[in-house]
Write an enzyme that holds these catalytic residues in place. Structure first.
Site, PDB file in Angstrom:
ATOM      1  N   TYR A  51       0.849  -1.207   0.000  1.00 57.82           N
ATOM      2  CA  TYR A  51       0.000   0.000   0.000  1.00 57.82           C
ATOM      3  C   TYR A  51       0.875   1.244   0.000  1.00 57.82           C
ATOM      4  CZ  TYR A  51      -5.004  -0.225  -0.008  1.00 57.82           C
ATOM      5  OH  TYR A  51      -6.294  -0.307  -0.421  1.00 57.82           O
ATOM      6  N   GLU A  53      -0.559   4.895  -0.451  1.00 55.03           N
ATOM      7  CA  GLU A  53      -1.357   6.105  -0.696  1.00 55.03           C
ATOM      8  C   GLU A  53      -0.477   7.342  -0.609  1.00 55.03           C
ATOM      9  OE1 GLU A  53      -4.685   6.126   1.962  1.00 55.03           O
ATOM     10  OE2 GLU A  53      -5.752   4.598   0.820  1.00 55.03           O
ATOM     11  N   ASP A 197      -7.133  13.024 -25.243  1.00 53.97           N
ATOM     12  CA  ASP A 197      -7.142  11.626 -24.797  1.00 53.97           C
ATOM     13  C   ASP A 197      -6.485  10.807 -25.902  1.00 53.97           C
ATOM     14  OD1 ASP A 197      -7.657   9.020 -24.180  1.00 53.97           O
ATOM     15  OD2 ASP A 197      -9.773   9.314 -23.670  1.00 53.97           O
ATOM     16  N   THR A 223      -4.387   5.570 -21.814  1.00 54.90           N
ATOM     17  CA  THR A 223      -4.240   4.243 -21.243  1.00 54.90           C
ATOM     18  C   THR A 223      -2.825   3.791 -21.581  1.00 54.90           C
ATOM     19  OG1 THR A 223      -5.139   3.322 -23.279  1.00 54.90           O
ATOM     20  CG2 THR A 223      -6.667   3.538 -21.446  1.00 54.90           C
ATOM     21  N   LYS A 226      -2.720  -0.060 -24.789  1.00 56.00           N
ATOM     22  CA  LYS A 226      -3.096  -0.203 -26.206  1.00 56.00           C
ATOM     23  C   LYS A 226      -1.820  -0.156 -27.056  1.00 56.00           C
ATOM     24  CE  LYS A 226      -7.790   1.578 -25.526  1.00 56.00           C
ATOM     25  NZ  LYS A 226      -7.857   2.240 -24.209  1.00 56.00           N
ATOM     26  N   ARG A 232      -2.353  -2.953 -18.129  1.00 61.36           N
ATOM     27  CA  ARG A 232      -3.628  -2.233 -18.064  1.00 61.36           C
ATOM     28  C   ARG A 232      -3.518  -1.143 -17.016  1.00 61.36           C
ATOM     29  NH1 ARG A 232      -6.615  -5.101 -21.277  1.00 61.36           N
ATOM     30  NH2 ARG A 232      -8.226  -3.520 -21.164  1.00 61.36           N
TER      31      ARG A 232
HETATM   32  N1  PLP Z   1     -10.203   6.763 -23.694  1.00 61.86           N
HETATM   33  C1  PLP Z   1     -10.219   6.185 -24.904  1.00 61.86           C
HETATM   34  C2  PLP Z   1     -10.033   7.027 -26.112  1.00 61.86           C
HETATM   35  C3  PLP Z   1     -10.410   4.802 -25.015  1.00 61.86           C
HETATM   36  O1  PLP Z   1     -10.463   4.238 -26.230  1.00 61.86           O
HETATM   37  C4  PLP Z   1     -10.584   4.038 -23.839  1.00 61.86           C
HETATM   38  C5  PLP Z   1     -10.791   2.586 -23.888  1.00 61.86           C
HETATM   39  O2  PLP Z   1     -10.971   1.965 -24.858  1.00 61.86           O
HETATM   40  C6  PLP Z   1     -10.594   4.700 -22.612  1.00 61.86           C
HETATM   41  C7  PLP Z   1     -10.395   6.067 -22.562  1.00 61.86           C
HETATM   42  C8  PLP Z   1     -10.901   3.973 -21.325  1.00 61.86           C
HETATM   43  O3  PLP Z   1      -9.947   3.111 -20.953  1.00 61.86           O
HETATM   44  P1  PLP Z   1     -10.282   1.904 -19.927  1.00 61.86           P
HETATM   45  O4  PLP Z   1     -11.039   0.894 -20.699  1.00 61.86           O
HETATM   46  O5  PLP Z   1      -8.915   1.493 -19.529  1.00 61.86           O
HETATM   47  O6  PLP Z   1     -11.068   2.486 -18.801  1.00 61.86           O
END
Ligand code: PLP
Length: 416
Positions: A51, A53, A197, A223, A226, A232
């Site tokens: 842990y 935090e 994003d 993320t 990918k 993950r």
């Molecule tokens: N943002 C985008 C553009 C995504 O394609 C995804 C997932 O496919 C996410 C956020 C969310 O990711 P997670 O599935 O890890 O919560």
């Protein structure tokens, strides 16, 4: 996994079967990949027992002599790789990363503007079924009905009209690069923060195969699992001016203890992504996507926007008189795994849409090049032209298995 086999043979057996599936199938789900054995070892390490935090040097628990160093390394590597001023590596995944950004800068009811879900945006960009659409006033922009492309003038009109506090650029299913300079202009014109994003294409940004959002964005989320080919998890990268707000939003705002095993694996993936080998990988992802797109275009498929310049393709199957779901299920039986997907202005329902989405990140990790992508395109055409022909599906599945046996997937070398 000797202990697992003894302790829990059911789970052991299911993992083994999944390993074989990943080895023998052509995996075209655009958000998936194969991580290295090193990333998997870090994910499966004793760091899961701890842990911590707080943040390096400022924790609520003792015993952080090594955890602080792990997290600091992950942060430092992400800063160097992307040229970011500040990085938070603790978000549990992409969805909480986006939520943390909203928590940092919005009050309930404030306006956000993102790409519409059926046009390729993500749930967390303001979809009505998501907390992002329930707790905030979510507006969306659409793709051009004729070209399938983003129309920046209409995004600007919408932004000037609804005056969002956060403008979101980024997607889960848009096959083209984004014009971040134009998004910056729009954000400045309407007084919004610009959130990029880059979950889908962060591996391409890391490897120099996609324009970088960092000169333009206030905040970038991604993320790590990918195209970046890590565990993950997720990261938030931002200007120093927003560092305190972001860190406070992740912890204690949204989360408790970080997943230190994941943090270590992110650090490993970032080290791997800083190499020339990874730059070549990123370039090959795009080359491979183009080779597959060209093959499918040659077979009369209707690719949204007419092709791709990143890792993914979106195909509207309306003209082929087959639904996305039927195509995806027939292809799975033939050893080619992808997902059915809505296309812009889809007349069908989200759970039974008109399209399929394909990505090249995972197959490129196992060493596929243009020749293999052309072959995949021919198989896809054969299956979709005759989706009820189960004998043909079995024949192609056998050929897929044979092809895959010549391309060991990272992390699964022990099966070869
Ligand atoms: N943002 C985008 C553009 C995504 O394609 C995804 C997932 O496919 C996410 C956020 C969310 O990711 P997670 O599935 O890890 O919560």
């Amino acid at each position: 996994m000797h202990s697992l086999q003894q302790r829990d043979p059911e789970i052991f057996s299911l993992i083994q079967q999944e390993e074989v599936r990943q080895k023998e199938k052509i995996r075209l789900i655009a958000s998936e990949n194969y991580v290295s054995k090193a990333v998997m070892e870090a994910t499966g390490s004793v760091l899961t027992n701890k842990y911590s935090e707080g943040y390096p040097g400022k924790r609520y628990y003792e015993g952080q002599q090594f955890i602080d160093q792990v997290e600091s390394l992950a942060i430092q590597r992400a800063k160097e790789l992307f040229g970011a001023e500040h990085v938070n590596v603790q978000p549990y995944s992409g969805s909480p990363a986006n939520l943390a950004v909203y928590l940092a800068f919005l009050n309930p009811g404030d306006t956000i503007l993102g790409m519409a879900l059926p046009h390729g945006g993500h749930l967390t960009h303001g979809a009505k079924v998501s907390i992002s659409g329930k707790y905030f006033h979510a507006e969306s922009y659409a793709l051009d009905e004729q070209t399938g492309l983003l129309n920046y003038d209409t995004i600007q009109e919408k932004a000037m009209d609804c005056k969002p506090k956060i403008l979101i650029a980024g997607h889960s299913a848009y096959p083209r690069v984004l014009d971040f300079a134009r998004f910056r202009e729009i954000a400045d014109a309407c007084g919004a923060l610009l959130l990029v994003d880059m979950a889908h294409f962060s591996g391409l940004v890391a490897g120099g195969a996609h324009p970088s959002p960092f000169p333009y964005a206030d905040i970038v989320t991604t993320t790590t699992h990918k195209s970046l080919r890590g565990p993950r998890g997720a990261m938030i990268l931002c200007k120093e001016a927003h560092a305190a707000a972001i860190d406070k939003a992740v912890f204690p705002g949204l989360q408790g203890g970080p997943h230190n095993n994941t943090t270590a694996a992110i650090a490993v993936a970032l080290k791997e992504a800083s190499t020339d080998t990874f730059r070549n990988y990123a370039a090959q992802i795009v080359t491979n996507a183009r080779a597959l797109a060209d093959t499918l275009l040659g077979k009369g498929f209707n690719l949204v926007t007419g092709g791709t310049d990143n890792h993914l393709m979106l195909i509207d199957l309306t003209s082929k008189e087959v639904t996305g779901k039927i195509a995806a299920k027939a292809l799975d039986a033939a050893g080619i795994v992808l997902n059915y997907n809505a296309v812009p202005y889809d007349k069908r329902k989200p759970f039974d849409p008109s399209g399929i989405r394909l990505g090249s990140a995972a197959v490129t990790s196992r060493g596929f090049k243009e020749a293999e992508m052309v072959q995949i395109g021919l198989w896809i055409d054969a299956v979709i032209s005759n989706p009820t022909n189960t004998a043909q599906q079995a024949e192609i599945a056998a050929a897929v298995k044979e092809l895959c046996s010549r391309f060991p997937a990272p992390g699964l070398e022990h099966l070869m």
